[in-house]
Design a protein around this motif. Sequence first.
Motif, PDB file in Angstrom:
ATOM      1  N   MET A 111     -21.626  51.246   5.477  1.00 35.36           N
ATOM      2  CA  MET A 111     -23.104  51.345   6.023  1.00 35.36           C
ATOM      3  C   MET A 111     -23.248  49.919   6.591  1.00 35.36           C
ATOM      4  N   ASP A 112     -23.993  49.889   7.884  1.00 35.14           N
ATOM      5  CA  ASP A 112     -24.451  49.051   8.684  1.00 35.14           C
ATOM      6  C   ASP A 112     -25.908  48.380   7.941  1.00 35.14           C
ATOM      7  N   LEU A 113     -25.963  47.153   7.259  1.00 31.81           N
ATOM      8  CA  LEU A 113     -27.186  46.835   6.645  1.00 31.81           C
ATOM      9  C   LEU A 113     -28.103  46.259   7.572  1.00 31.81           C
ATOM     10  N   LYS A 114     -28.006  46.291   8.681  1.00 27.94           N
ATOM     11  CA  LYS A 114     -29.113  45.594   9.474  1.00 27.94           C
ATOM     12  C   LYS A 114     -30.237  46.779   9.822  1.00 27.94           C
ATOM     13  N   GLY A 115     -31.370  46.526   9.162  1.00 26.87           N
ATOM     14  CA  GLY A 115     -32.294  47.648   9.544  1.00 26.87           C
ATOM     15  C   GLY A 115     -32.587  48.284   8.203  1.00 26.87           C
ATOM     16  N   ALA A 116     -31.537  48.434   7.386  1.00 28.81           N
ATOM     17  CA  ALA A 116     -31.550  48.963   6.033  1.00 28.81           C
ATOM     18  C   ALA A 116     -32.853  48.527   5.161  1.00 28.81           C
ATOM     19  N   VAL A 117     -33.044  49.408   4.423  1.00 34.69           N
ATOM     20  CA  VAL A 117     -34.113  48.777   3.455  1.00 34.69           C
ATOM     21  C   VAL A 117     -33.813  48.894   1.767  1.00 34.69           C
TER      22      VAL A 117
ATOM     23  N   VAL B 122     -23.543  42.947  -1.600  1.00 33.96           N
ATOM     24  CA  VAL B 122     -23.451  43.493  -0.032  1.00 33.96           C
ATOM     25  C   VAL B 122     -22.330  44.096   0.113  1.00 33.96           C
ATOM     26  N   THR B 123     -20.820  43.625  -0.353  1.00 33.05           N
ATOM     27  CA  THR B 123     -19.674  44.150   0.069  1.00 33.05           C
ATOM     28  C   THR B 123     -19.913  45.752  -0.302  1.00 33.05           C
ATOM     29  N   ILE B 124     -20.436  46.071  -1.505  1.00 32.13           N
ATOM     30  CA  ILE B 124     -20.445  47.500  -2.064  1.00 32.13           C
ATOM     31  C   ILE B 124     -21.480  48.236  -1.202  1.00 32.13           C
ATOM     32  N   CYS B 125     -22.736  47.631  -0.951  1.00 36.53           N
ATOM     33  CA  CYS B 125     -23.549  48.342   0.080  1.00 36.53           C
ATOM     34  C   CYS B 125     -22.936  48.671   1.351  1.00 36.53           C
ATOM     35  N   ARG B 126     -21.977  47.992   1.814  1.00 34.79           N
ATOM     36  CA  ARG B 126     -21.352  48.404   3.335  1.00 34.79           C
ATOM     37  C   ARG B 126     -20.261  49.395   3.122  1.00 34.79           C
ATOM     38  N   THR B 127     -19.600  49.523   1.897  1.00 33.64           N
ATOM     39  CA  THR B 127     -18.319  50.423   1.814  1.00 33.64           C
ATOM     40  C   THR B 127     -18.814  51.870   2.033  1.00 33.64           C
ATOM     41  N   GLU B 128     -18.029  52.664   2.470  1.00 27.39           N
ATOM     42  CA  GLU B 128     -17.931  53.870   2.827  1.00 27.39           C
ATOM     43  C   GLU B 128     -17.122  54.947   2.204  1.00 27.39           C
ATOM     44  N   THR B 129     -16.195  54.277   1.345  1.00 23.31           N
ATOM     45  CA  THR B 129     -15.316  55.195   0.342  1.00 23.31           C
ATOM     46  C   THR B 129     -15.076  54.816  -1.155  1.00 23.31           C
ATOM     47  N   MET B 130     -16.288  53.975  -1.440  1.00 23.85           N
ATOM     48  CA  MET B 130     -15.995  53.425  -3.063  1.00 23.85           C
ATOM     49  C   MET B 130     -17.184  54.010  -3.582  1.00 23.85           C
ATOM     50  N   THR B 131     -16.767  54.519  -4.775  1.00 20.65           N
ATOM     51  CA  THR B 131     -18.059  55.174  -5.753  1.00 20.65           C
ATOM     52  C   THR B 131     -17.681  55.277  -6.968  1.00 20.65           C
ATOM     53  N   GLY B 132     -18.597  55.258  -7.717  1.00 20.01           N
ATOM     54  CA  GLY B 132     -18.185  55.245  -9.317  1.00 20.01           C
ATOM     55  C   GLY B 132     -17.660  53.959  -9.865  1.00 20.01           C
ATOM     56  N   GLN B 133     -17.451  53.012  -9.379  1.00 20.47           N
ATOM     57  CA  GLN B 133     -16.632  51.826  -9.625  1.00 20.47           C
ATOM     58  C   GLN B 133     -17.313  50.598 -10.354  1.00 20.47           C
ATOM     59  N   THR B 134     -16.750  49.927 -10.857  1.00 20.44           N
ATOM     60  CA  THR B 134     -17.434  48.690 -11.689  1.00 20.44           C
ATOM     61  C   THR B 134     -16.431  47.400 -11.314  1.00 20.44           C
TER      62      THR B 134
END
Length: 250
Positions: A1-7, A228-240
């Motif tokens: 996800m592109d973070l520019k302009g995200a809230v 920030v890296t986790i917010c950018r990812t498109e294919t990572m979920t449920g991970q610690t």
Amino acid sequence: MDLKGAVALVTGGNGGLGQRICHALAQEGAHVAVMYARSREQAEGVASELASQYHIKAQAFGCDITDGAAVDRLVGEVTKAFGRLDILVNDAAYNFAVPFADLDGLTPQVWNDIMAINLTGPMHLSKAVAPVMKAQGRGRIVNIASVAGLAPTGSSIAYAVSKAGLIHLTRCMAVALAPETLVNCVAPGLLDGTRATANLKSEQIERSASASLLKKPADKDDCADMVVTICRTETMTGQTVVIDSGRIFH
């Protein structure tokens, strides 16, 4: 996800780690809602600094995350103020040092206070942002847990169990909110300069740092960068992801 302009809504955004997370997201162009529980002036100062330094929109919001109705109002206020809500960072936390062997000291009040803020609060927030993110077709939730949730360690049994619960809540919410919203977790080890660390005795801090492979506390900026890296990812979920200078392996 592109973070520019995200809230992004960052709970505990005026704390030691919370401030670093706010700065890391703002540096990428995200607008930031800085949530606080009591320190309004400090949170407003953080918001002002973010807006000035990164030329993004930032605003402070007060909320008691143990109050489900208050959380619903908060999400409504943030969404109204910014027009959308793409990221939730559950960083707000509470601890109270009670040695594991001191079961009498682990009173129902201590247990309930820690669980309410560290586990029930993030659940309230995740539920509240879920329909907003689903309607937008995208969202990111990042929980800030602790290595205490992966091993019987930390400032108290209640704190360790609350963080273990938060790690499993991450997995469960990843299932519940897919595919629109990705839910992940960062589990720091000992961090210098946070309210949680301020509650610990000096010998606890020294013991924890010396037990790591790198012989030093975890770095707050490393944790913020991972968010920030986790917010950018498109294919990572449920991970610690653990950041603790090499102490706990999972």
